[in-house]
Design a protein around this motif. Structure first.
Motif, short mmCIF file in Angstrom:
data_model
loop_
_atom_site.label_atom_id
_atom_site.label_comp_id
_atom_site.label_asym_id
_atom_site.label_seq_id
_atom_site.Cartn_x
_atom_site.Cartn_y
_atom_site.Cartn_z
N GLY A 1 0.93 3.99 -5.28
CA GLY A 1 0.73 4.04 -3.83
C GLY A 1 1.57 5.14 -3.24
O GLY A 1 2.34 5.81 -3.92
N LEU B 1 1.69 5.48 3.97
CA LEU B 1 0.48 5.10 4.69
C LEU B 1 0.77 5.10 6.18
O LEU B 1 1.70 4.45 6.64
CB LEU B 1 0.04 3.69 4.26
CG LEU B 1 -1.18 3.10 4.96
CD1 LEU B 1 -2.42 3.89 4.60
CD2 LEU B 1 -1.36 1.65 4.57
N ARG C 1 -6.67 3.05 -1.69
CA ARG C 1 -5.33 2.80 -2.24
C ARG C 1 -5.29 1.47 -2.98
O ARG C 1 -4.66 1.36 -4.02
CB ARG C 1 -4.29 2.84 -1.14
CG ARG C 1 -4.12 4.25 -0.63
CD ARG C 1 -3.16 4.33 0.51
NE ARG C 1 -3.28 5.65 1.11
CZ ARG C 1 -2.44 6.15 1.96
NH1 ARG C 1 -1.40 5.45 2.33
NH2 ARG C 1 -2.62 7.34 2.47
N HIS D 1 -9.40 4.68 3.53
CA HIS D 1 -8.20 5.14 2.83
C HIS D 1 -7.41 3.95 2.29
O HIS D 1 -6.88 4.00 1.19
CB HIS D 1 -7.31 5.96 3.77
CG HIS D 1 -7.88 7.30 4.09
ND1 HIS D 1 -7.13 8.43 4.17
CD2 HIS D 1 -9.15 7.70 4.37
CE1 HIS D 1 -7.89 9.46 4.46
NE2 HIS D 1 -9.13 9.03 4.60
N ASN E 1 -6.88 2.11 -6.30
CA ASN E 1 -5.98 2.88 -7.15
C ASN E 1 -4.86 2.03 -7.72
O ASN E 1 -4.56 2.08 -8.92
CB ASN E 1 -5.42 4.07 -6.36
CG ASN E 1 -4.41 4.86 -7.17
OD1 ASN E 1 -3.22 4.56 -7.14
ND2 ASN E 1 -4.91 5.84 -7.91
N LEU F 1 0.82 -1.21 0.00
CA LEU F 1 0.00 0.00 0.00
C LEU F 1 0.85 1.26 0.00
O LEU F 1 0.39 2.33 -0.35
CB LEU F 1 -0.92 0.02 1.22
CG LEU F 1 -2.05 -1.01 1.21
CD1 LEU F 1 -2.83 -0.93 2.51
CD2 LEU F 1 -2.97 -0.80 0.04
#
Length: 191
Positions: A32, A35, A47, A43, A50, A10
């Motif tokens: 990424g 985090l 990610r 969230h 994405n 992530l």
């Protein structure tokens, strides 16, 4: 043959397409971003989405024949509860989406030590090499053994996976023996 290597996280997923026939990197990127552990689950899921979208876009554009993902690794530290999901979750999300979008591709998981052994000549870095130095070791070994550098450590890890797959598929660029490489570089390059 084109091979997609994925080093998923992530906080920085390496996405790399390697063309074994041309012995060239066709695409490399890190998806990424940092985090923090205390961020809401929404969230983390955003990610994952994405990163998955980036992987699907790369597969669509470069049409790799294989996909190799570094298998989820939980390290030597005890992991429990939600942390286990965070570590393995991105792997399963991406692998499932690739299979759904591209039914002829089956993502294959491989452990980093297995891939490194075949590609770099040893599964683990030399004794005493830890932390950030491992990234440099991978980068240096890729350059010495294969003449390639993906520049970012996440992409170099993905490159190791892609080259490993090309070896498995029997279409790999075969580097000269290690002693021959060292003699080409000159003195001072011993392990």
């Amino acid at each position: 043959m084109r091979h997609l290597g994925l080093d998923l996280s992530l906080t920085g997923s390496g996405i790399l397409v390697y063309d074994a026939a041309k012995h060239a990197i066709l695409h490399k990127e890190v998806a990424g971003y940092g985090l923090e552990d205390d961020l809401p689950e929404s969230h983390r899921l955003a990610r994952m989405i994405n990163i998955t979208k980036r992987v699907v876009a790369v597969v669509t554009k470069y049409e790799p024949q294989t996909v190799t993902i570094e298998g989820p690794a939980y390290g030597k530290f005890k992991q429990t509860g939600g942390r286990l999901f965070q570590l393995g979750g991105i792997y399963y999300v991406v692998a499932t989406q690739v299979k759904l979008c591209f039914p002829l591709l089956t993502p294959i998981p491989v452990g980093a030590p297995t891939a490194r052994l075949a590609v770099l000549g040893r599964g683990m870095p030399p004794k005493g090499v830890k932390g950030e130095a491992v990234k440099k070791w991978v980068k240096d070994e890729l350059w010495v053994r294969h003449g390639l550098d993906a520049e970012q450590h996440d992409c170099n890890d993905a490159l190791v996976l892609a080259i490993w797959r090309s070896i498995i598929e029997k279409d790999a660029h075969v580097p000269p023996p290690r002693d021959k490489q060292l003699s080409l570089l000159g003195a001072g390059c011993a392990d």
